[in-house]
Motif scaffolding. Sequence first.
Motif, PDB file in Angstrom:
ATOM      1  N   UNK A   1       0.853  -1.257  -0.048  1.00 44.57           N
ATOM      2  CA  UNK A   1       0.140   0.030  -0.075  1.00 44.57           C
ATOM      3  C   UNK A   1       0.955   1.445  -0.222  1.00 44.57           C
ATOM      4  N   UNK A   2       0.274   2.370  -0.167  1.00 38.28           N
ATOM      5  CA  UNK A   2       1.031   3.645   0.104  1.00 38.28           C
ATOM      6  C   UNK A   2       1.327   3.729   1.330  1.00 38.28           C
ATOM      7  N   UNK A   3       2.635   3.878   1.681  1.00 39.10           N
ATOM      8  CA  UNK A   3       3.232   3.746   2.790  1.00 39.10           C
ATOM      9  C   UNK A   3       3.051   4.927   3.724  1.00 39.10           C
ATOM     10  N   UNK A   4       2.722   6.199   3.015  1.00 35.87           N
ATOM     11  CA  UNK A   4       2.440   7.323   3.710  1.00 35.87           C
ATOM     12  C   UNK A   4       1.077   7.489   4.122  1.00 35.87           C
ATOM     13  N   UNK A   5       0.329   6.683   3.076  1.00 33.44           N
ATOM     14  CA  UNK A   5      -1.388   7.102   3.264  1.00 33.44           C
ATOM     15  C   UNK A   5      -1.706   8.513   2.874  1.00 33.44           C
TER      16      UNK A   5
ATOM     17  N   UNK B   1      -2.117   8.874  10.499  1.00 33.57           N
ATOM     18  CA  UNK B   1      -3.027   7.929  10.484  1.00 33.57           C
ATOM     19  C   UNK B   1      -2.378   6.594  10.912  1.00 33.57           C
ATOM     20  N   UNK B   2      -3.182   5.690  11.495  1.00 33.87           N
ATOM     21  CA  UNK B   2      -2.373   4.289  11.983  1.00 33.87           C
ATOM     22  C   UNK B   2      -3.609   3.531  12.249  1.00 33.87           C
ATOM     23  N   UNK B   3      -3.330   2.241  12.583  1.00 32.73           N
ATOM     24  CA  UNK B   3      -4.147   1.137  12.977  1.00 32.73           C
ATOM     25  C   UNK B   3      -5.080   1.479  14.216  1.00 32.73           C
ATOM     26  N   UNK B   4      -5.858   2.260  14.391  1.00 38.08           N
ATOM     27  CA  UNK B   4      -6.555   2.475  15.479  1.00 38.08           C
ATOM     28  C   UNK B   4      -5.865   3.730  16.345  1.00 38.08           C
ATOM     29  N   UNK B   5      -6.671   4.494  17.215  1.00 38.77           N
ATOM     30  CA  UNK B   5      -5.593   5.523  17.820  1.00 38.77           C
ATOM     31  C   UNK B   5      -4.910   4.736  18.817  1.00 38.77           C
ATOM     32  N   UNK B   6      -4.927   3.535  19.371  1.00 33.07           N
ATOM     33  CA  UNK B   6      -4.099   3.050  20.084  1.00 33.07           C
ATOM     34  C   UNK B   6      -2.727   3.043  19.479  1.00 33.07           C
ATOM     35  N   UNK B   7      -2.474   2.545  18.197  1.00 32.96           N
ATOM     36  CA  UNK B   7      -1.416   2.575  17.296  1.00 32.96           C
ATOM     37  C   UNK B   7      -0.693   4.041  17.307  1.00 32.96           C
ATOM     38  N   UNK B   8      -1.575   4.939  17.255  1.00 37.71           N
ATOM     39  CA  UNK B   8      -1.296   6.435  17.161  1.00 37.71           C
ATOM     40  C   UNK B   8      -0.413   6.884  18.380  1.00 37.71           C
ATOM     41  N   UNK B   9      -1.069   6.366  19.591  1.00 43.39           N
ATOM     42  CA  UNK B   9      -0.606   6.605  20.790  1.00 43.39           C
ATOM     43  C   UNK B   9       0.650   5.804  21.078  1.00 43.39           C
ATOM     44  N   UNK B  10       0.669   4.867  20.553  1.00 46.66           N
ATOM     45  CA  UNK B  10       1.768   3.805  20.811  1.00 46.66           C
ATOM     46  C   UNK B  10       3.159   4.479  20.030  1.00 46.66           C
ATOM     47  N   UNK B  11       2.850   5.125  18.731  1.00 46.62           N
ATOM     48  CA  UNK B  11       3.978   5.642  18.120  1.00 46.62           C
ATOM     49  C   UNK B  11       4.621   6.885  18.619  1.00 46.62           C
ATOM     50  N   UNK B  12       3.449   7.693  19.249  1.00 44.30           N
ATOM     51  CA  UNK B  12       3.859   8.586  20.054  1.00 44.30           C
ATOM     52  C   UNK B  12       4.708   8.460  21.070  1.00 44.30           C
ATOM     53  N   UNK B  13       4.706   7.343  22.003  1.00 42.08           N
ATOM     54  CA  UNK B  13       5.351   6.957  23.074  1.00 42.08           C
ATOM     55  C   UNK B  13       6.790   6.507  22.526  1.00 42.08           C
TER      56      UNK B  13
ATOM     57  N   UNK C   1       6.029   1.030  11.537  1.00 37.76           N
ATOM     58  CA  UNK C   1       6.496   0.148  10.906  1.00 37.76           C
ATOM     59  C   UNK C   1       6.343   0.278   9.275  1.00 37.76           C
ATOM     60  N   UNK C   2       6.900  -0.335   8.518  1.00 36.22           N
ATOM     61  CA  UNK C   2       6.966  -0.169   7.010  1.00 36.22           C
ATOM     62  C   UNK C   2       5.445  -0.566   6.730  1.00 36.22           C
ATOM     63  N   UNK C   3       4.586   0.229   5.988  1.00 40.03           N
ATOM     64  CA  UNK C   3       3.369  -0.104   5.181  1.00 40.03           C
ATOM     65  C   UNK C   3       2.394  -0.532   6.445  1.00 40.03           C
ATOM     66  N   UNK C   4       2.422   0.062   7.500  1.00 40.29           N
ATOM     67  CA  UNK C   4       1.673  -0.105   8.694  1.00 40.29           C
ATOM     68  C   UNK C   4       0.243  -0.252   8.417  1.00 40.29           C
ATOM     69  N   UNK C   5      -0.294   0.526   7.462  1.00 40.91           N
ATOM     70  CA  UNK C   5      -1.823   0.856   7.260  1.00 40.91           C
ATOM     71  C   UNK C   5      -2.047   0.106   5.720  1.00 40.91           C
ATOM     72  N   UNK C   6      -2.954  -0.918   5.915  1.00 39.57           N
ATOM     73  CA  UNK C   6      -2.902  -1.615   4.886  1.00 39.57           C
ATOM     74  C   UNK C   6      -3.789  -0.948   3.588  1.00 39.57           C
TER      75      UNK C   6
END
Length: 360
Positions: free
Chosen positions: A63-67, A89-101, A251-256
């Motif tokens: 997929x588009x790696x950067x959505x 954007x990411x897989x749910x807001x939980x992944x967003x929060x994880x990436x922030x941390x 992660x690479x291509x984290x959003x399908x």
Amino acid sequence: MSFSLNDLPLRDDLKGQSPYGAPQMDVPVVLNTNENPHPPSARLAKALAEAVAETALDLNRYPDRDAVRLREGLAAYLGHGLTAAQVWAANGSNEVLQQILQAFGGPGRTAMGFEPSYSMHPIISRGTGTAWVPVPRDADFRVDVEAALAAIEEHRPSVVFLTSPNNPTGTAVDIADIRRLAEAAPGVLVVDEAYAEFRREDTPSAVTLLDDHPRLIVSRTMSKAFALAGARVGYLAAHPAVVDALQLVRLPYHLSAVTQVVALTALDHADELLGAVDDLRAERDALVAWLRGHGFAVADSDANFVQFGEFEDRTSVWRAMLDHQVLIREVGPPGWLRVTVGTPQEMAAFRTALLAATGR
């Protein structure tokens, strides 16, 4: 040979912990996970199926790696002159929060939150090796801004979480208080707005503060108001530099490709999907009035759920509700329960079950 979790070289800080999760049970009335009770219409389901079918022809490609298209759509939805460079954007807001941390927390760093609040904040902090500092809310479950400022000054956290509307209490934070905390936070201030669309009319979003506060991050989700919990789409708005930082840890291509096209299709049908928000707000306010009229304590709510109590034995009430085929959530401070706002039929079942469970 017996083998268990205790036989693995698990990190010491994870030993004895339990995974996050609300009970999943097959009962007629499920009101425990703050989902939107209204499924997509047949028209939208058809549009989603057609979009996914077209995307399926290229699933042999990444997929588009950067959505980018999705981020453009989310920026347009949020408004306020935001661009794709200010949205992630990411897989749910939980992944967003994880990436922030992952980007701003970690060993030797501290995250802070105001409890009771979303239980995933300390869980994700622990998972990223970030120390967690809880600061208690006041008796009405609101953030005591002076106490919050004092705690920030004492601990100098790298990440401060501020949930508005708060989960599980439903209380919102005044925009002036958010501004004060953004000015005081030495690292990033994350305003978790997962339930933003359910706030009362004319309640401003923290997105309005982004121009003046480059370390402010506003986290959102499409799981709630957009009724896309099953699609797992979360996103944030922030300064472009914050987005650049998150790309260092994603992660690479984290959003399908499927997730991206489903979210874009939902944005194209935003008016339909958000059409039920007003009805859910009205149902929430009616529920609050009914609960208080029957002698229950209720936290003020700007979300699509209500926290109510107080019970000497909330577990027995939760179990009695389940016996009546109504599943709610045993979460939050002792003595309190939380119910998601459902359809009028579901709320009628909830009222009947609650009166039976409590003998009122």
